[in-house]
Design a protein around this motif. Structure first.
Motif, PDB file in Angstrom:
ATOM      1  N   ALA A 286      -8.651  22.532  23.052  1.00 47.54           N
ATOM      2  CA  ALA A 286      -7.447  21.803  22.631  1.00 47.54           C
ATOM      3  C   ALA A 286      -6.669  22.630  21.615  1.00 47.54           C
ATOM      4  O   ALA A 286      -7.240  23.394  20.837  1.00 47.54           O
ATOM      5  N   ASP A 287      -5.369  22.467  21.616  1.00 45.80           N
ATOM      6  CA  ASP A 287      -4.507  23.083  20.616  1.00 45.80           C
ATOM      7  C   ASP A 287      -4.316  22.044  19.514  1.00 45.80           C
ATOM      8  O   ASP A 287      -3.642  21.041  19.723  1.00 45.80           O
ATOM      9  N   TRP A 288      -4.960  22.258  18.377  1.00 45.20           N
ATOM     10  CA  TRP A 288      -4.889  21.284  17.296  1.00 45.20           C
ATOM     11  C   TRP A 288      -4.575  21.970  15.983  1.00 45.20           C
ATOM     12  O   TRP A 288      -4.836  23.156  15.811  1.00 45.20           O
ATOM     13  N   ARG A 289      -4.011  21.194  15.061  1.00 43.29           N
ATOM     14  CA  ARG A 289      -3.794  21.646  13.688  1.00 43.29           C
ATOM     15  C   ARG A 289      -3.480  20.432  12.827  1.00 43.29           C
ATOM     16  O   ARG A 289      -3.051  19.402  13.318  1.00 43.29           O
ATOM     17  N   VAL A 290      -3.697  20.578  11.527  1.00 39.30           N
ATOM     18  CA  VAL A 290      -3.331  19.536  10.576  1.00 39.30           C
ATOM     19  C   VAL A 290      -1.835  19.635  10.335  1.00 39.30           C
ATOM     20  O   VAL A 290      -1.296  20.729  10.143  1.00 39.30           O
ATOM     21  N   VAL A 291      -1.171  18.502  10.343  1.00 42.60           N
ATOM     22  CA  VAL A 291       0.274  18.476  10.132  1.00 42.60           C
ATOM     23  C   VAL A 291       0.612  17.894   8.758  1.00 42.60           C
ATOM     24  O   VAL A 291       1.381  18.476   8.001  1.00 42.60           O
ATOM     25  N   TYR A 292       0.048  16.717   8.441  1.00 43.38           N
ATOM     26  CA  TYR A 292       0.306  16.050   7.170  1.00 43.38           C
ATOM     27  C   TYR A 292      -1.017  15.626   6.552  1.00 43.38           C
ATOM     28  O   TYR A 292      -1.725  14.784   7.100  1.00 43.38           O
TER      29      TYR A 292
ATOM     30  N   MET B 135       0.854  -1.168   0.000  1.00 44.32           N
ATOM     31  CA  MET B 135       0.000   0.000   0.000  1.00 44.32           C
ATOM     32  C   MET B 135       0.906   1.239   0.000  1.00 44.32           C
ATOM     33  O   MET B 135       1.890   1.288   0.735  1.00 44.32           O
ATOM     34  N   HIS B 136       0.561   2.212  -0.829  1.00 44.65           N
ATOM     35  CA  HIS B 136       1.310   3.470  -0.887  1.00 44.65           C
ATOM     36  C   HIS B 136       0.398   4.630  -0.510  1.00 44.65           C
ATOM     37  O   HIS B 136      -0.805   4.593  -0.780  1.00 44.65           O
ATOM     38  N   ALA B 137       0.972   5.625   0.103  1.00 44.05           N
ATOM     39  CA  ALA B 137       0.228   6.810   0.514  1.00 44.05           C
ATOM     40  C   ALA B 137       1.008   8.050   0.123  1.00 44.05           C
ATOM     41  O   ALA B 137       2.236   8.062   0.181  1.00 44.05           O
ATOM     42  N   LEU B 138       0.286   9.079  -0.265  1.00 43.35           N
ATOM     43  CA  LEU B 138       0.886  10.358  -0.635  1.00 43.35           C
ATOM     44  C   LEU B 138       0.463  11.386   0.407  1.00 43.35           C
ATOM     45  O   LEU B 138      -0.729  11.570   0.657  1.00 43.35           O
ATOM     46  N   TYR B 139       1.444  12.020   1.029  1.00 43.60           N
ATOM     47  CA  TYR B 139       1.177  13.057   2.033  1.00 43.60           C
ATOM     48  C   TYR B 139       1.674  14.404   1.529  1.00 43.60           C
ATOM     49  O   TYR B 139       2.660  14.477   0.799  1.00 43.60           O
ATOM     50  N   ALA B 140       0.975  15.452   1.928  1.00 41.66           N
ATOM     51  CA  ALA B 140       1.331  16.821   1.551  1.00 41.66           C
ATOM     52  C   ALA B 140       1.315  17.698   2.795  1.00 41.66           C
ATOM     53  O   ALA B 140       0.499  17.501   3.698  1.00 41.66           O
ATOM     54  N   TRP B 141       2.211  18.669   2.829  1.00 47.62           N
ATOM     55  CA  TRP B 141       2.265  19.642   3.922  1.00 47.62           C
ATOM     56  C   TRP B 141       3.057  20.838   3.433  1.00 47.62           C
ATOM     57  O   TRP B 141       3.548  20.855   2.327  1.00 47.62           O
ATOM     58  N   GLY B 142       3.166  21.848   4.255  1.00 45.70           N
ATOM     59  CA  GLY B 142       4.001  22.974   3.862  1.00 45.70           C
ATOM     60  C   GLY B 142       3.534  24.308   4.390  1.00 45.70           C
ATOM     61  O   GLY B 142       2.529  24.411   5.089  1.00 45.70           O
ATOM     62  N   ASN B 143       4.295  25.318   4.036  1.00 45.26           N
ATOM     63  CA  ASN B 143       4.035  26.674   4.501  1.00 45.26           C
ATOM     64  C   ASN B 143       2.690  27.212   4.053  1.00 45.26           C
ATOM     65  O   ASN B 143       2.062  27.983   4.768  1.00 45.26           O
ATOM     66  N   PHE B 144       2.244  26.829   2.865  1.00 41.40           N
ATOM     67  CA  PHE B 144       1.000  27.370   2.320  1.00 41.40           C
ATOM     68  C   PHE B 144      -0.152  27.206   3.304  1.00 41.40           C
ATOM     69  O   PHE B 144      -0.857  28.163   3.613  1.00 41.40           O
TER      70      PHE B 144
ATOM     71  N   ARG C  27      -0.197  26.677   6.476  1.00 39.71           N
ATOM     72  CA  ARG C  27      -0.013  27.425   7.734  1.00 39.71           C
ATOM     73  C   ARG C  27      -0.174  28.933   7.518  1.00 39.71           C
ATOM     74  O   ARG C  27      -0.804  29.607   8.319  1.00 39.71           O
ATOM     75  N   GLU C  28       0.395  29.433   6.433  1.00 39.43           N
ATOM     76  CA  GLU C  28       0.366  30.880   6.187  1.00 39.43           C
ATOM     77  C   GLU C  28      -1.036  31.415   5.983  1.00 39.43           C
ATOM     78  O   GLU C  28      -1.320  32.554   6.354  1.00 39.43           O
ATOM     79  N   VAL C  29      -1.912  30.625   5.407  1.00 40.28           N
ATOM     80  CA  VAL C  29      -3.279  31.095   5.171  1.00 40.28           C
ATOM     81  C   VAL C  29      -4.268  30.545   6.204  1.00 40.28           C
ATOM     82  O   VAL C  29      -5.469  30.778   6.101  1.00 40.28           O
ATOM     83  N   GLY C  30      -3.766  29.820   7.197  1.00 38.80           N
ATOM     84  CA  GLY C  30      -4.609  29.339   8.288  1.00 38.80           C
ATOM     85  C   GLY C  30      -5.415  28.099   7.977  1.00 38.80           C
ATOM     86  O   GLY C  30      -6.293  27.715   8.758  1.00 38.80           O
ATOM     87  N   LEU C  31      -5.133  27.448   6.850  1.00 39.10           N
ATOM     88  CA  LEU C  31      -5.892  26.255   6.505  1.00 39.10           C
ATOM     89  C   LEU C  31      -5.581  25.070   7.424  1.00 39.10           C
ATOM     90  O   LEU C  31      -6.364  24.131   7.504  1.00 39.10           O
ATOM     91  N   ASP C  32      -4.458  25.102   8.118  1.00 40.25           N
ATOM     92  CA  ASP C  32      -4.125  23.999   9.027  1.00 40.25           C
ATOM     93  C   ASP C  32      -5.013  23.984  10.269  1.00 40.25           C
ATOM     94  O   ASP C  32      -5.080  22.990  10.980  1.00 40.25           O
ATOM     95  N   ARG C  33      -5.741  25.083  10.508  1.00 39.06           N
ATOM     96  CA  ARG C  33      -6.641  25.171  11.666  1.00 39.06           C
ATOM     97  C   ARG C  33      -8.087  25.458  11.245  1.00 39.06           C
ATOM     98  O   ARG C  33      -8.905  25.864  12.059  1.00 39.06           O
ATOM     99  N   ASP C  34      -8.391  25.237   9.980  1.00 43.64           N
ATOM    100  CA  ASP C  34      -9.740  25.446   9.483  1.00 43.64           C
ATOM    101  C   ASP C  34     -10.689  24.493  10.212  1.00 43.64           C
ATOM    102  O   ASP C  34     -10.443  23.281  10.246  1.00 43.64           O
ATOM    103  N   PRO C  35     -11.769  24.994  10.799  1.00 43.35           N
ATOM    104  CA  PRO C  35     -12.707  24.132  11.527  1.00 43.35           C
ATOM    105  C   PRO C  35     -13.289  23.001  10.677  1.00 43.35           C
ATOM    106  O   PRO C  35     -13.710  21.976  11.210  1.00 43.35           O
TER     107      PRO C  35
ATOM    108  N   ASN D 202     -12.093  22.683   1.253  1.00 41.14           N
ATOM    109  CA  ASN D 202     -12.707  23.833   0.596  1.00 41.14           C
ATOM    110  C   ASN D 202     -11.953  24.137  -0.692  1.00 41.14           C
ATOM    111  O   ASN D 202     -10.927  23.530  -0.974  1.00 41.14           O
ATOM    112  N   GLU D 203     -12.463  25.075  -1.444  1.00 40.08           N
ATOM    113  CA  GLU D 203     -11.881  25.419  -2.749  1.00 40.08           C
ATOM    114  C   GLU D 203     -10.499  26.054  -2.645  1.00 40.08           C
ATOM    115  O   GLU D 203      -9.759  26.098  -3.619  1.00 40.08           O
ATOM    116  N   SER D 204     -10.132  26.569  -1.469  1.00 40.33           N
ATOM    117  CA  SER D 204      -8.837  27.234  -1.299  1.00 40.33           C
ATOM    118  C   SER D 204      -7.678  26.260  -1.142  1.00 40.33           C
ATOM    119  O   SER D 204      -6.527  26.634  -1.313  1.00 40.33           O
ATOM    120  N   LEU D 205      -7.974  25.024  -0.777  1.00 41.64           N
ATOM    121  CA  LEU D 205      -6.915  24.041  -0.565  1.00 41.64           C
ATOM    122  C   LEU D 205      -6.635  23.319  -1.884  1.00 41.64           C
ATOM    123  O   LEU D 205      -7.285  22.334  -2.230  1.00 41.64           O
TER     124      LEU D 205
END
Length: 146
Positions: free
Chosen positions: A76-82, A1-10, A12-20, A36-39
């Motif tokens: 809680a202090d949460w955010r998306v990492v990967y 099984m293979h998985a593709l992960y994405a992360w980066g400054n984008f 975090r900079e626009v706040g999408l890592d903490r989008d409800p 959403n359409e912004s990601l």
């Protein structure tokens, strides 16, 4: 099984890592596959997400999205990492997605990475855009249930 992960400054900079929207039970369960359409990573529309296997940081603990269904994160202090990109689990499908990304911009490829940023599985290939906005990793993983 293979998985593709994405992360980066984008994200975090626009706040999408903490989008409800990340905490929507439908996304966490895999019943919905876009935030959403912004990601986006290419101009073809929003990034298609595997919410159950996307990795979050919750109060310093790394957890998969599926473990957050029904969990009260008030205070809680949460955010998306990967972000796990939705694929069919094959290396071929993940490479097809990355071929589109490579075609769209300046992407550096590391074919034998020695570091595993995601911390699961075995990293096969890593990519980084030259603007520092997105990083990607193709991993060979043992599929978890859920």
């Amino acid at each position: 099984m293979h998985a593709l992960y994405a992360w980066g400054n984008f994200i975090r900079e626009v706040g999408l890592d903490r989008d409800p929207g990340w905490l929507d039970p439908a996304l966490l369960a895999g019943d919905r596959s876009t935030l959403n359409e912004s990601l986006t990573i290419v101009d073809d529309g929003p990034l298609v997400i595997d919410g159950p296997h996307t990795i979050f940081d919750v109060d310093g603990e790394r957890v998969e999205g599926r473990t957050l269904i029904g969990r009260d994160l008030t205070g809680a202090d949460w955010r998306v990492v990967y972000i796990r990109v939705a694929t069919d689990g094959t290396r071929k499908h993940a490479r097809r997605i990355m071929a589109e990304v490579e075609e769209a911009g300046d992407i550096d490829t590391e074919k034998n990475p020695t570091r595993n940023w995601v911390g699961i599985g075995k990293i096969v290939t890593a990519w980084e855009d030259s603007h520092g906005q997105w990083d990607f990793a193709l991993l060979k993983v043992k599929e978890s249930k859920g």
